[in-house]
Design a protein around this motif. Structure first.
Motif, PDB file in Angstrom:
ATOM      1  N   GLY A   1      48.273  19.113  56.230  1.00 37.27           N
ATOM      2  CA  GLY A   1      49.076  18.530  57.317  1.00 37.27           C
ATOM      3  C   GLY A   1      48.278  17.935  58.455  1.00 37.27           C
TER       4      GLY A   1
ATOM      5  N   LEU B   1      54.394  20.426  67.591  1.00 36.29           N
ATOM      6  CA  LEU B   1      53.430  20.135  68.657  1.00 36.29           C
ATOM      7  C   LEU B   1      52.585  18.915  68.312  1.00 36.29           C
ATOM      8  CD1 LEU B   1      52.264  23.784  69.379  1.00 36.29           C
ATOM      9  CD2 LEU B   1      53.782  22.377  70.769  1.00 36.29           C
ATOM     10  N   GLY B   2      52.483  18.613  67.042  1.00 30.88           N
ATOM     11  CA  GLY B   2      51.741  17.421  66.613  1.00 30.88           C
ATOM     12  C   GLY B   2      52.733  16.352  66.190  1.00 30.88           C
TER      13      GLY B   2
ATOM     14  N   PRO C   1      38.142  11.831  59.467  1.00 25.34           N
ATOM     15  CA  PRO C   1      37.550  10.977  60.504  1.00 25.34           C
ATOM     16  C   PRO C   1      36.108  10.606  60.132  1.00 25.34           C
ATOM     17  CG  PRO C   1      38.664  12.864  61.492  1.00 25.34           C
ATOM     18  CD  PRO C   1      38.641  13.110  60.015  1.00 25.34           C
TER      19      PRO C   1
ATOM     20  N   HIS D   1      47.172  16.708  61.619  1.00 21.36           N
ATOM     21  CA  HIS D   1      47.733  16.699  62.976  1.00 21.36           C
ATOM     22  C   HIS D   1      49.172  17.202  63.032  1.00 21.36           C
ATOM     23  CE1 HIS D   1      44.208  14.751  64.431  1.00 21.36           C
ATOM     24  NE2 HIS D   1      44.411  13.636  63.766  1.00 21.36           N
TER      25      HIS D   1
HETATM   26  C1  LIG Z   1      49.807  15.417  69.033  1.00 24.66           C
HETATM   27  C2  LIG Z   1      50.027  14.352  68.016  1.00 24.66           C
HETATM   28  C3  LIG Z   1      51.290  13.832  67.845  1.00 24.66           C
HETATM   29  C4  LIG Z   1      51.509  12.860  66.885  1.00 24.66           C
HETATM   30  N1  LIG Z   1      52.775  12.424  66.692  1.00 24.66           N
HETATM   31  C5  LIG Z   1      53.028  11.596  65.682  1.00 24.66           C
HETATM   32  C6  LIG Z   1      54.352  11.281  65.344  1.00 24.66           C
HETATM   33  O1  LIG Z   1      55.300  11.749  65.959  1.00 24.66           O
HETATM   34  N2  LIG Z   1      54.555  10.441  64.308  1.00 24.66           N
HETATM   35  C7  LIG Z   1      53.522   9.938  63.583  1.00 24.66           C
HETATM   36  O2  LIG Z   1      53.761   9.203  62.625  1.00 24.66           O
HETATM   37  N3  LIG Z   1      52.262  10.214  63.879  1.00 24.66           N
HETATM   38  C8  LIG Z   1      51.984  11.038  64.906  1.00 24.66           C
HETATM   39  N4  LIG Z   1      50.694  11.368  65.193  1.00 24.66           N
HETATM   40  C9  LIG Z   1      49.619  10.671  64.494  1.00 24.66           C
HETATM   41  C10 LIG Z   1      49.427  11.216  63.088  1.00 24.66           C
HETATM   42  O3  LIG Z   1      49.295  12.558  63.106  1.00 24.66           O
HETATM   43  C11 LIG Z   1      48.172  10.685  62.481  1.00 24.66           C
HETATM   44  O4  LIG Z   1      48.265   9.333  62.405  1.00 24.66           O
HETATM   45  C12 LIG Z   1      47.944  11.192  61.086  1.00 24.66           C
HETATM   46  O5  LIG Z   1      48.024  12.586  61.029  1.00 24.66           O
HETATM   47  C13 LIG Z   1      46.580  10.781  60.646  1.00 24.66           C
HETATM   48  O6  LIG Z   1      46.438  11.198  59.342  1.00 24.66           O
HETATM   49  P1  LIG Z   1      45.023  11.397  58.734  1.00 24.66           P
HETATM   50  O7  LIG Z   1      45.228  11.796  57.335  1.00 24.66           O
HETATM   51  O8  LIG Z   1      44.167  10.231  59.057  1.00 24.66           O
HETATM   52  O9  LIG Z   1      44.406  12.563  59.592  1.00 24.66           O
HETATM   53  P2  LIG Z   1      44.801  14.069  59.637  1.00 24.66           P
HETATM   54  O10 LIG Z   1      46.262  14.231  59.468  1.00 24.66           O
HETATM   55  O11 LIG Z   1      44.141  14.645  60.816  1.00 24.66           O
HETATM   56  O12 LIG Z   1      44.087  14.662  58.350  1.00 24.66           O
HETATM   57  C14 LIG Z   1      42.705  14.814  58.223  1.00 24.66           C
HETATM   58  C15 LIG Z   1      42.493  16.111  57.458  1.00 24.66           C
HETATM   59  O13 LIG Z   1      41.142  16.187  57.056  1.00 24.66           O
HETATM   60  C16 LIG Z   1      40.637  17.465  57.351  1.00 24.66           C
HETATM   61  N5  LIG Z   1      39.199  17.285  57.572  1.00 24.66           N
HETATM   62  C17 LIG Z   1      38.591  16.734  58.633  1.00 24.66           C
HETATM   63  N6  LIG Z   1      37.266  16.709  58.433  1.00 24.66           N
HETATM   64  C18 LIG Z   1      37.043  17.257  57.217  1.00 24.66           C
HETATM   65  C19 LIG Z   1      35.880  17.503  56.447  1.00 24.66           C
HETATM   66  N7  LIG Z   1      34.664  17.187  56.887  1.00 24.66           N
HETATM   67  N8  LIG Z   1      36.020  18.067  55.228  1.00 24.66           N
HETATM   68  C20 LIG Z   1      37.246  18.397  54.748  1.00 24.66           C
HETATM   69  N9  LIG Z   1      38.379  18.187  55.443  1.00 24.66           N
HETATM   70  C21 LIG Z   1      38.277  17.617  56.663  1.00 24.66           C
HETATM   71  C22 LIG Z   1      41.396  17.915  58.575  1.00 24.66           C
HETATM   72  O14 LIG Z   1      41.413  19.325  58.683  1.00 24.66           O
HETATM   73  C23 LIG Z   1      42.775  17.331  58.302  1.00 24.66           C
HETATM   74  O15 LIG Z   1      43.593  18.201  57.583  1.00 24.66           O
HETATM   75  C24 LIG Z   1      50.433  12.352  66.121  1.00 24.66           C
HETATM   76  C25 LIG Z   1      49.159  12.874  66.300  1.00 24.66           C
HETATM   77  C26 LIG Z   1      48.956  13.877  67.223  1.00 24.66           C
HETATM   78  C27 LIG Z   1      47.585  14.447  67.369  1.00 24.66           C
END
Ligand SMILES: Cc1cc2nc3c(=O)[nH]c(=O)nc-3n(C[C@H](O)[C@H](O)[C@H](O)COP(=O)(O)OP(=O)(O)OC[C@H]3O[C@@H](n4cnc5c(N)ncnc54)[C@H](O)[C@@H]3O)c2cc1C
Length: 468
Positions: free
Chosen positions: A75, A92-93, A294, A77
């Motif tokens: 999940g 909260l996220g 990231p 964020h």
């Molecule tokens: C407070 C908040 C509110 C938000 N509200 C919304 C909303 O209402 N609607 C919406 O659409 N978007 C919202 N967003 C934005 C949305 O969460 C992000 O765009 C989305 O989660 C990004 O997805 P991602 O897969 O790039 O990153 P993430 O969801 O962060 O996933 C990255 C994953 O990789 C893992 N990881 C990181 N580094 C490593 C590593 N080196 N090795 C293994 N695993 C690793 C992390 O633990 C994480 O689980 C919000 C974000 C925040 C912070």
């Protein structure tokens, strides 16, 4: 009878189900004792929003997958707090999703139902304070954002390609490179600025970001959803359910609390990743890799980055973003407080600092959102939140209340961005050129924008070439 803690039993079960005979492997000149060797069509690095989506889609398409996730849940964020006293869930996220066919199909696939949700603040009355002083901003009245949003939408419509990725024309249009503050002044969008600033929380001080990033985050579908009231959330207001359901589908193909130790993508038939898991090292032989984490160099220890990847990823700067709950803020349970700058450009709040404190429907708890232009230590952020909460002057506030940070999540690094100069010089053309190279496909916030629904759509576009 002697009883074992559940995590010991879980580890034993994992060892038994994955095979406990150890063997060895040599990768990048290093010798590893491995508890297991697995082969997968696709290894997904990161089990957040995009990684989970990719894994489900690829598994449904008949591919074998493994997800490498550094924490103990899917999940990213998406963080849902369940209040132990009342059972009330608080997202909260990630809180809201777009009303699109892709979103509806994904939730239906995972048997999680959706409902409409407004973004107005849940009925509490909002007061505006300058959190630097704690003073009520009695001279501040938020303007009607509608005219500014309409003018913003007209500008945005000139750049339809920003909605789907970073496939920009070159030369990059000057307005996309302009700092958003200057762009707002150029097109007289001031009335919309507080609204956009509040929506694009996490992007730091958007006035100083290239307009491109704001357009991507606050795009045409967001304008449509605002106009139609079309945002969705889970019916039970617990967005974590999506990931619990995904976890049930993916089962032991998710490696929690696991990180990459080393990686070799030069093999003829597969890439090799040695992953440190709670039950020992696992050698993963992966035909393809989906990278969703990231792309900051300090997050990529053990990765066999090419010269190109290193050169690009080291250019990313990131904002800091922190969320959680403050207990005992002293603020009346019917009041939310928004941070504005009494004398700042566009009355934007001064960061690093709180965006605001909002009611969540649980007496004695308020939600906080805190942002900054760069990563900050958790200790600094917590101390700053408490000091600002104490300073706040709010009608009816209990001044003797001693606030505490009850729940704290760091979402840092959050927005990964580069300078206008880098964008102009073709940074994103080079980043896009990495797609599919060295068996690796890239998705996630840094490769599009921080919006789960948009990231799923972006990831969906990559699926055919990953499947090919
Ligand atoms: C407070 C908040 C509110 C938000 N509200 C919304 C909303 O209402 N609607 C919406 O659409 N978007 C919202 N967003 C934005 C949305 O969460 C992000 O765009 C989305 O989660 C990004 O997805 P991602 O897969 O790039 O990153 P993430 O969801 O962060 O996933 C990255 C994953 O990789 C893992 N990881 C990181 N580094 C490593 C590593 N080196 N090795 C293994 N695993 C690793 C992390 O633990 C994480 O689980 C919000 C974000 C925040 C912070």
């Amino acid at each position: 009878m002697k009883s074992f803690p559940s995590f010991v039993l879980a580890s034993l079960a994992a060892i038994l189900s994955r095979g406990y005979a150890t063997s060895t492997c040599d990768v990048n000149g290093k010798h590893y004792q491995v508890a297991d060797t697995i082969s997968r069509d696709v290894c997904v690095i990161g089990g957040g929003s995009t990684g989970t989506y990719a894994a489900i889609r690829l598994k449904d398409a008949g591919k074998s997958v493994a997800v490498i996730e550094k924490v103990d849940q899917l999940g990213g964020h998406t963080q849902t707090y369940i209040d132990p006293a009342t059972g009330v869930p608080v997202n909260l996220g990630v809180a809201v999703f777009h009303n699109t066919s892709l979103v509806l199909e994904y939730f239906a696939r995972l048997n999680v139902s959706l409902t409409s949700i407004g973004i107005s603040g849940g009925g509490a009355s909002i007061v505006y304070n300058d959190f630097r002083t704690g003073l009520i901003a009695s001279n501040y009245t938020p303007s009607n954002p509608a005219p500014g949003l309409a003018a913003y939408g007209a500008q945005l419509a000139k750049y339809p390609y920003v909605e789907t990725g970073f496939d920009l024309p070159y030369p990059v249009p000057e307005d996309l490179l302009l700092s958003f503050g200057d762009f707002v002044e150029k097109y007289s969008l001031q009335s919309a600025m507080p609204f956009i600033y509040g929506f694009a929380q996490g992007l730091g001080d958007i006035s100083s970001l290239p307009t491109l990033y704001v357009f991507k985050n606050f795009g045409s579908d967001i304008l449509r959803l605002i106009a139609t009231g079309g945002f969705l959330t889970t019916t039970l207001h617990n967005n974590g359910l999506l990931y619990q359901s995904a976890q049930a589908v993916l089962g032991k193909d998710v490696y929690f609390n696991s990180t990459v130790m080393t990686m070799d993508r030069s093999g003829r038939d597969h890439a090799t990743i040695v992953v440190k898991t709670p039950t020992g090292m696992v050698e993963m032989q992966c035909k393809k890799i989906v990278f969703t984490i990231p792309p900051k160099l300090n997050n990529l220890h053990g990765f066999d980055l090419s010269h190109n990847e290193t050169k690009l990823f080291q250019k990313f700067k990131n904002t800091g973003y922190y969320t959680g709950l403050v207990r005992n803020s002293g603020i009346p349970d019917n009041t939310s407080v928004t941070n504005i700058g009494a004398d700042t450009r566009f009355n934007s709040p001064t960061l690093p600092g709180l965006y605001g404190l909002s009611q969540v429907g649980i007496p004695g708890l308020v939600d906080f959102k805190y942002g900054g232009a760069s990563s900050l230590s958790d200790a600094f952020v917590k101390q700053d939140i408490l000091a600002a909460t104490k300073r706040l002057q709010v009608v009816g506030k209990n001044e003797s209340a001693e606030p505490e940070v009850a729940v704290f999540y760091s979402h840092t690094p959050f927005e990964c961005h580069v300078s206008a100069e880098e964008i102009k010089n073709g940074f994103y053309k080079k980043l896009i050129a990495l797609q599919g190279q060295r068996r690796t496909w890239y998705t996630g916030g840094a490769f599009h924008t921080h919006d789960s629904s948009l990231l799923w759509a972006f990831t969906e576009e990559l699926i055919p070439s990953i499947l090919a």
